[in-house]
Design a protein around this motif. Structure first.
Motif, PDB file in Angstrom:
ATOM      1  N   ARG A   1       0.362  -1.386  -0.688  1.00  0.00           N
ATOM      2  CA  ARG A   1       0.078  -0.136   0.343  1.00  0.00           C
ATOM      3  C   ARG A   1       0.830   1.153   0.152  1.00  0.00           C
ATOM      4  O   ARG A   1       0.402   2.583  -0.944  1.00  0.00           O
ATOM      5  CB  ARG A   1      -0.603  -0.303   1.227  1.00  0.00           C
ATOM      6  CG  ARG A   1      -1.917   0.537   1.173  1.00  0.00           C
ATOM      7  CD  ARG A   1      -2.913   0.959   0.142  1.00  0.00           C
ATOM      8  NE  ARG A   1      -3.821   1.900   0.572  1.00  0.00           N
ATOM      9  CZ  ARG A   1      -3.981   2.962  -0.124  1.00  0.00           C
ATOM     10  NH1 ARG A   1      -3.024   3.712  -0.916  1.00  0.00           N
ATOM     11  NH2 ARG A   1      -4.555   4.444   0.090  1.00  0.00           N
ATOM     12  N   ALA A   2       1.894   1.170   0.373  1.00  0.00           N
ATOM     13  CA  ALA A   2       2.863   2.124   1.229  1.00  0.00           C
ATOM     14  C   ALA A   2       3.299   2.439  -0.534  1.00  0.00           C
ATOM     15  O   ALA A   2       4.228   3.508  -1.020  1.00  0.00           O
ATOM     16  CB  ALA A   2       3.407   2.738   2.200  1.00  0.00           C
ATOM     17  N   LEU A   3       4.459   1.155  -0.512  1.00  0.00           N
ATOM     18  CA  LEU A   3       5.177   1.872  -1.550  1.00  0.00           C
ATOM     19  C   LEU A   3       5.252   0.804  -3.212  1.00  0.00           C
ATOM     20  O   LEU A   3       6.147   1.173  -3.554  1.00  0.00           O
ATOM     21  CB  LEU A   3       6.588   0.766  -1.056  1.00  0.00           C
ATOM     22  CG  LEU A   3       7.598   1.734   0.310  1.00  0.00           C
ATOM     23  CD1 LEU A   3       8.066   0.616   0.452  1.00  0.00           C
ATOM     24  CD2 LEU A   3       7.642   2.968   0.422  1.00  0.00           C
ATOM     25  N   GLY A   4       4.225   0.170  -3.267  1.00  0.00           N
ATOM     26  CA  GLY A   4       3.744  -0.331  -4.254  1.00  0.00           C
ATOM     27  C   GLY A   4       4.418  -1.042  -4.702  1.00  0.00           C
ATOM     28  O   GLY A   4       4.246  -1.723  -3.626  1.00  0.00           O
TER      29      GLY A   4
ATOM     30  N   SER B   1       8.130   2.477   5.166  1.00  0.00           N
ATOM     31  CA  SER B   1       6.168   2.024   4.787  1.00  0.00           C
ATOM     32  C   SER B   1       5.466   3.270   5.770  1.00  0.00           C
ATOM     33  O   SER B   1       4.617   4.149   5.289  1.00  0.00           O
ATOM     34  CB  SER B   1       5.781   0.593   4.900  1.00  0.00           C
ATOM     35  OG  SER B   1       6.008   0.282   3.778  1.00  0.00           O
ATOM     36  N   LEU B   2       5.667   2.521   7.088  1.00  0.00           N
ATOM     37  CA  LEU B   2       5.380   3.786   8.686  1.00  0.00           C
ATOM     38  C   LEU B   2       5.428   5.439   8.362  1.00  0.00           C
ATOM     39  O   LEU B   2       4.764   6.202   8.177  1.00  0.00           O
ATOM     40  CB  LEU B   2       5.553   3.328   9.362  1.00  0.00           C
ATOM     41  CG  LEU B   2       5.543   4.652  10.758  1.00  0.00           C
ATOM     42  CD1 LEU B   2       3.943   4.180  11.284  1.00  0.00           C
ATOM     43  CD2 LEU B   2       6.373   3.762  12.004  1.00  0.00           C
ATOM     44  N   VAL B   3       7.221   5.321   7.638  1.00  0.00           N
ATOM     45  CA  VAL B   3       7.645   7.257   7.442  1.00  0.00           C
ATOM     46  C   VAL B   3       6.225   7.427   6.512  1.00  0.00           C
ATOM     47  O   VAL B   3       5.948   8.926   6.427  1.00  0.00           O
ATOM     48  CB  VAL B   3       8.259   7.551   6.851  1.00  0.00           C
ATOM     49  CG1 VAL B   3       8.905   8.285   6.312  1.00  0.00           C
ATOM     50  CG2 VAL B   3       9.653   6.853   8.492  1.00  0.00           C
ATOM     51  N   VAL B   4       6.421   6.897   5.411  1.00  0.00           N
ATOM     52  CA  VAL B   4       5.485   6.958   3.726  1.00  0.00           C
ATOM     53  C   VAL B   4       3.925   7.703   4.609  1.00  0.00           C
ATOM     54  O   VAL B   4       3.080   8.797   4.021  1.00  0.00           O
ATOM     55  CB  VAL B   4       5.690   6.036   3.290  1.00  0.00           C
ATOM     56  CG1 VAL B   4       4.662   6.463   1.655  1.00  0.00           C
ATOM     57  CG2 VAL B   4       6.602   6.064   2.664  1.00  0.00           C
TER      58      VAL B   4
ATOM     59  N   ASP C   1      -0.091  10.960   5.041  1.00  0.00           N
ATOM     60  CA  ASP C   1      -1.661  11.125   5.314  1.00  0.00           C
ATOM     61  C   ASP C   1      -2.814  10.407   4.607  1.00  0.00           C
ATOM     62  O   ASP C   1      -3.568  11.381   4.442  1.00  0.00           O
ATOM     63  CB  ASP C   1      -1.668  12.333   5.768  1.00  0.00           C
ATOM     64  CG  ASP C   1      -3.195  12.488   7.151  1.00  0.00           C
ATOM     65  OD1 ASP C   1      -3.146  11.127   7.414  1.00  0.00           O
ATOM     66  OD2 ASP C   1      -2.765  13.333   7.224  1.00  0.00           O
ATOM     67  N   PRO C   2      -2.603   9.550   4.288  1.00  0.00           N
ATOM     68  CA  PRO C   2      -4.176   9.184   3.385  1.00  0.00           C
ATOM     69  C   PRO C   2      -5.028   8.569   4.226  1.00  0.00           C
ATOM     70  O   PRO C   2      -5.386   8.485   5.189  1.00  0.00           O
ATOM     71  CB  PRO C   2      -3.630   7.701   2.896  1.00  0.00           C
ATOM     72  CG  PRO C   2      -3.184   6.700   3.712  1.00  0.00           C
ATOM     73  CD  PRO C   2      -2.118   7.886   4.218  1.00  0.00           C
ATOM     74  N   ASP C   3      -6.252   9.131   3.091  1.00  0.00           N
ATOM     75  CA  ASP C   3      -7.635   8.900   3.927  1.00  0.00           C
ATOM     76  C   ASP C   3      -7.702   7.904   4.263  1.00  0.00           C
ATOM     77  O   ASP C   3      -7.662   6.609   3.213  1.00  0.00           O
ATOM     78  CB  ASP C   3      -8.393   9.772   2.368  1.00  0.00           C
ATOM     79  CG  ASP C   3      -8.907  11.093   2.498  1.00  0.00           C
ATOM     80  OD1 ASP C   3      -8.448  11.902   3.160  1.00  0.00           O
ATOM     81  OD2 ASP C   3      -8.756  11.028   1.343  1.00  0.00           O
ATOM     82  N   GLY C   4      -8.368   7.253   5.505  1.00  0.00           N
ATOM     83  CA  GLY C   4      -9.013   5.890   6.390  1.00  0.00           C
ATOM     84  C   GLY C   4      -7.906   5.823   6.990  1.00  0.00           C
ATOM     85  O   GLY C   4      -7.929   4.949   7.156  1.00  0.00           O
TER      86      GLY C   4
ATOM     87  N   ALA D   1       3.867  11.357  -0.196  1.00  0.00           N
ATOM     88  CA  ALA D   1       5.133  11.153   0.319  1.00  0.00           C
ATOM     89  C   ALA D   1       6.103  12.285   0.110  1.00  0.00           C
ATOM     90  O   ALA D   1       6.441  13.026   1.073  1.00  0.00           O
ATOM     91  CB  ALA D   1       5.367  10.394   0.843  1.00  0.00           C
ATOM     92  N   ILE D   2       6.589  11.852  -1.109  1.00  0.00           N
ATOM     93  CA  ILE D   2       7.853  13.227  -1.331  1.00  0.00           C
ATOM     94  C   ILE D   2       7.512  14.029  -1.919  1.00  0.00           C
ATOM     95  O   ILE D   2       7.705  15.559  -1.149  1.00  0.00           O
ATOM     96  CB  ILE D   2       8.523  11.696  -2.182  1.00  0.00           C
ATOM     97  CG1 ILE D   2       9.262  10.795  -2.161  1.00  0.00           C
ATOM     98  CG2 ILE D   2       9.902  12.842  -3.487  1.00  0.00           C
ATOM     99  CD1 ILE D   2       9.914  10.622  -3.501  1.00  0.00           C
ATOM    100  N   ARG D   3       6.181  14.223  -2.669  1.00  0.00           N
ATOM    101  CA  ARG D   3       6.129  15.360  -2.844  1.00  0.00           C
ATOM    102  C   ARG D   3       4.719  15.949  -1.581  1.00  0.00           C
ATOM    103  O   ARG D   3       4.739  17.940  -1.978  1.00  0.00           O
ATOM    104  CB  ARG D   3       5.565  15.952  -4.747  1.00  0.00           C
ATOM    105  CG  ARG D   3       3.790  14.850  -4.347  1.00  0.00           C
ATOM    106  CD  ARG D   3       3.146  15.062  -5.483  1.00  0.00           C
ATOM    107  NE  ARG D   3       2.367  14.707  -5.985  1.00  0.00           N
ATOM    108  CZ  ARG D   3       2.443  13.726  -6.776  1.00  0.00           C
ATOM    109  NH1 ARG D   3       2.968  12.815  -7.094  1.00  0.00           N
ATOM    110  NH2 ARG D   3       1.259  12.758  -6.339  1.00  0.00           N
ATOM    111  N   GLY D   4       4.677  15.348  -0.839  1.00  0.00           N
ATOM    112  CA  GLY D   4       3.423  16.607  -0.500  1.00  0.00           C
ATOM    113  C   GLY D   4       2.094  16.442  -0.988  1.00  0.00           C
ATOM    114  O   GLY D   4       1.945  16.359  -2.094  1.00  0.00           O
TER     115      GLY D   4
END
Length: 727
Positions: free
Chosen positions: A82-85, A369-372, A377-380, A446-449
């Motif tokens: 989910r975080a890194l693809g 992944s936790l940092v990502v 901060d995805p919804d849900g 996460a990188i670009r915000g």
């Protein structure tokens, strides 16, 4: 619950979670690995266990936050995916699945060793492997039948073996010979770190708690509590076991034994102690292998759910609600690994290190992944357990560094095997997975915000027949307002659950809907050049849930599908739509799609505050097919000439267009003069593919007035109809 949709049942409580996690750790590793650990680190092997426990605790802390934010089957694999693809998801998924099967094979060979060694007439590697296979078949049957039954079996076995180990430690401390602990670290710091990689397999139990998160009753409380507590308690126990073992018997002798703990116990507990230890070792091997099979099957099950492997694996049994296909395949591969023990003399250490390698790599990516997730901060994602400062970001940073340090000190052959599994995951993604998954992860976000000041259009979708058309309209609306903010489309699906139960795994259902949304909306978002997010919500009231999403998202517009039926069961548009039309704080469009083509929209313009909103919405919809909207006004002659009436109508249209911010070249004007205004509107509007009609923004009691003209358009015009209510 529907087995065909791959839904698992929530049946595991705190005791079951603790025994799945702690039971795996107080498993074969405590009875077999002390000999191998002592041989490579001496008495300092207790420090190796302490380091491994600390690395595991760091991973457990990160996993606790991720698991309470997404309590769904799959564990570390799901969070990384989910975080890194998909690429990293494939690497971790294959690594975890193979690692858990390595671990299970390791445990079952240990099971065979402790049965064969004390019985002279059962001497030989064939008997060890055969007994391991028999035990594996029995465990597969338990897992196939049901998670709850598997956990009940686990509770009993763990209680017995823990009691025996506690007696082993409590009595053994009085028989420690300090001379046996000298030199404490005969192979230096390098030996201690290298041994950490071997024994890390002993701490995989907490991962199993995350892997079966989709089956835990109260995940927000039970997951972090059981994870952290099991790691801390088991680490203390392992350190004590190693100090007792190397203190009672010289580490050189301990390293030569295939059943080291039994050899220690005989020196101060006698034959009865040996029998107890052998019994504990047998049930420890069984319980550890049971947990590993349980977790491995959930990993491949989750990979099937995500499209990383075929969705043939993502099916649960119609009666037992277990991932029976995933269990069967996991069992077959594990059996093959056990059979390798017939030819490979050092199979025990090899299986242990290979499993440790896979999980150390996985945990490094979990920390990332936790940092990502924190940055994106995805919804849900709203974890009930979140690392406080200063634990964040210290925990994930330290976790990555220590995990990779331990990996770097492993044997070269193990690194080659582990790297081969990683390479296989990369190749699998490139050749199979890449074209089958649409989730690209959260890394770029996460990188670009998140984009500042988006123009956000929310579109609830439920009907597969109309959701593509609604998504196209929503994407067009978002894109048409890019001067007001970065276009962003939020597709929402609400799963109605009248009476949520702690036993119902609604997260699995929610994730399935989100995957379907992504598959439908991804190409539309790319075509319309808008940012796409999806949300799935489980709630008892669909209308109220949509309102909550609109408020939470600070939506600028909402576009809802509607079947075109008026006045039924005490509602104007329906029980779901009425609350949204009455109470939404943004512009709302109700759309009934009767044709596939949006074409040239026509907006019915009448004097009033809603006219500019209708005009602007028609212009937005026109961008779908690259047309120019027509703004239509119908006038009654009132005894005047047709030219005067037409001029009056044109003035109404121009005023509305100017208020909507439309330039003269962005719309066409049509004015119709007729005595029967209703009939004239129907006749004129029927010439267009899509008709936009205004609704009053006022409410009368609990009702939203829509007017006779609106009613005639809905009933008599064969085109697509959009009812517009401005904010």
């Amino acid at each position: 619950m529907n087995a065909d949709e791959g839904e698992l049942e929530r049946t595991l409580g705190f005791i079951e979670a603790m025994t799945l996690g702690g039971g795996t750790m107080i498993g074969a590793g405590i009875f077999i690995l002390p000999g191998i650990a002592a041989e490579t680190a001496g008495p300092a092997s207790s420090v190796s266990y302490a380091i491994a426990g600390f690395v595991a605790l760091l991973a457990a802390l990160s996993l606790s936050e991720l698991a309470t934010g997404m309590p769904i089957a799959g564990g570390s694999y799901h969070y990384v995916n989910r975080a890194l693809g998909g690429l990293f998801g494939a690497v971790v998924g294959w690594g975890m699945w193979t690692g858990l099967m390595f671990a299970s094979a390791f445990y079952m060979i240990g099971f065979g060793q402790y049965l064969v060694e004390p019985i002279p007439f059962l001497d030989g590697r064939v008997f060890i492997v055969a007994l391991g296979l028999v035990g594996l078949v029995l465990l597969l049957g338990v897992n196939y039948y049901g998670t709850e039954e598997s956990s009940a079996f686990q509770n009993v076995t763990i209680g017995v073996e823990t009691a025996i180990i506690l007696v082993f430690v409590a009595v053994g401390v009085f028989f420690i010979d300090p001379g046996n602990l000298e030199p404490f670290a005969p192979f230096g710091p390098g030996g201690v770190i290298a041994t950490t990689g071997i024994v890390f397999i002993s701490f995989l139990g907490f991962e199993i708690i995350a892997t079966v998160a989709g089956e835990i009753k109260n995940p927000s409380r039970i997951i972090p509590l059981s994870m952290i507590l099991s790691v801390v308690l088991v680490t203390i126990l392992y350190v004590l076991v190693m100090l007792v073992s190397t203190g009672v018997i010289p580490f050189e002798s301990l390293g030569d034994s295939p059943i080291p703990v039994s050899d220690v116990a005989v020196t101060y507990l006698g034959p009865a102690g040996v029998v107890a230890i052998v019994f504990a070792a047998i049930i420890a091997a069984i319980s550890s292998s049971n947990s590993s099979i349980l977790a491995a099957s959930r990993v491949i099950y989750a990979m099937g759910r995500d499209g990383v492997v075929t969705d043939w694996f993502n099916v649960s049994h119609p009666r037992f609600y277990t991932p029976h296909r995933a269990i069967a395949v996991t069992g077959v591969v594990t059996a093959l690994l056990i059979l390798v023990g017939l030819e490979v003399e050092t199979i025990i250490a090899l299986l242990a290190e290979a499993a440790s390698f896979s999980f150390l790599v996985a945990y490094s990516l979990v920390h990332i992944s936790l940092v990502v997730f924190r940055r994106a901060d995805p919804d849900g994602y709203d974890p009930s357990f979140a690392l406080p400062r200063p634990l964040y970001p210290v925990v994930p940073i330290l976790g990555v560094v220590l995990s990779l340090l331990v990996v770097s000190q492993m044997a070269t052959f193990v690194i080659v095997i582990g790297s081969g599994i990683v390479a296989f995951g990369v190749v699998w993604y490139a050749t199979y997975t890449r074209g089958r998954v649409v989730s690209e992860g959260l890394l770029n976000e996460a990188i670009r915000g998140k984009p500042a000041e988006p123009f956000r259009v929310v579109v609830p979708v439920a009907n597969p027949a109309t959701q593509r058309g609604l998504l196209r309209l929503a994407a067009a609306s978002a894109h048409a307002n890019e001067d007001r903010g970065t276009p962003e489309l939020v597709a929402v699906n609400v799963t109605p659950v009248a009476h949520p139960s702690p036993f119902q795994n609604v997260e699995a259902d929610r994730f399935e809907h989100q995957r379907e949304l992504l598959e439908s909306a991804h190409d539309i978002a790319a075509e319309m050049d808008v940012t796409l997010r999806t949300r799935t919500v489980v709630a008892p009231d669909v209308g109220e849930a949509i309102l909550d999403v609109l408020e939470d998202e600070e939506a600028d517009e909402a576009i809802l599908g509607w079947d075109g039926t008026l006045e039924r069961d005490g509602h104007v548009f329906g029980a779901t739509v009425d609350p949204v039309v009455r109470n939404a704080s943004c512009d709302v469009s109700l759309v009934t799609l009767r044709n596939e083509t949006i074409g040239t929209p026509v907006a019915l313009i009448a004097p009033g505050h809603n006219a500019p909103v209708v005009a602007h919405q028609a212009a937005e919809f026109a961008t779908v097919d690259g047309t120019i909207p027509t703004l239509l006004n119908v006038q009654s002659p009132r005894g005047e000439s047709d030219s005067d009436a037409e001029e009056r109508g044109r003035s109404v249209v121009v005023d509305a267009a100017e208020a909507a911010g439309l330039d003269p070249d962005e719309y066409d004007v049509q004015v119709v003069v007729a005595d029967d205004i209703g009939r004239a509107i129907v006749d004129a509007a029927s010439q267009y593919d899509t008709v936009c009609v205004g609704l009053s923004g006022r409410t009368e009691g609990s009702r939203t007035p829509f007017g006779t003209v609106t009613e005639r358009v809905v009933h008599d015009v064969p085109s697509n109809v959009a009812l517009i209510r401005g904010s």
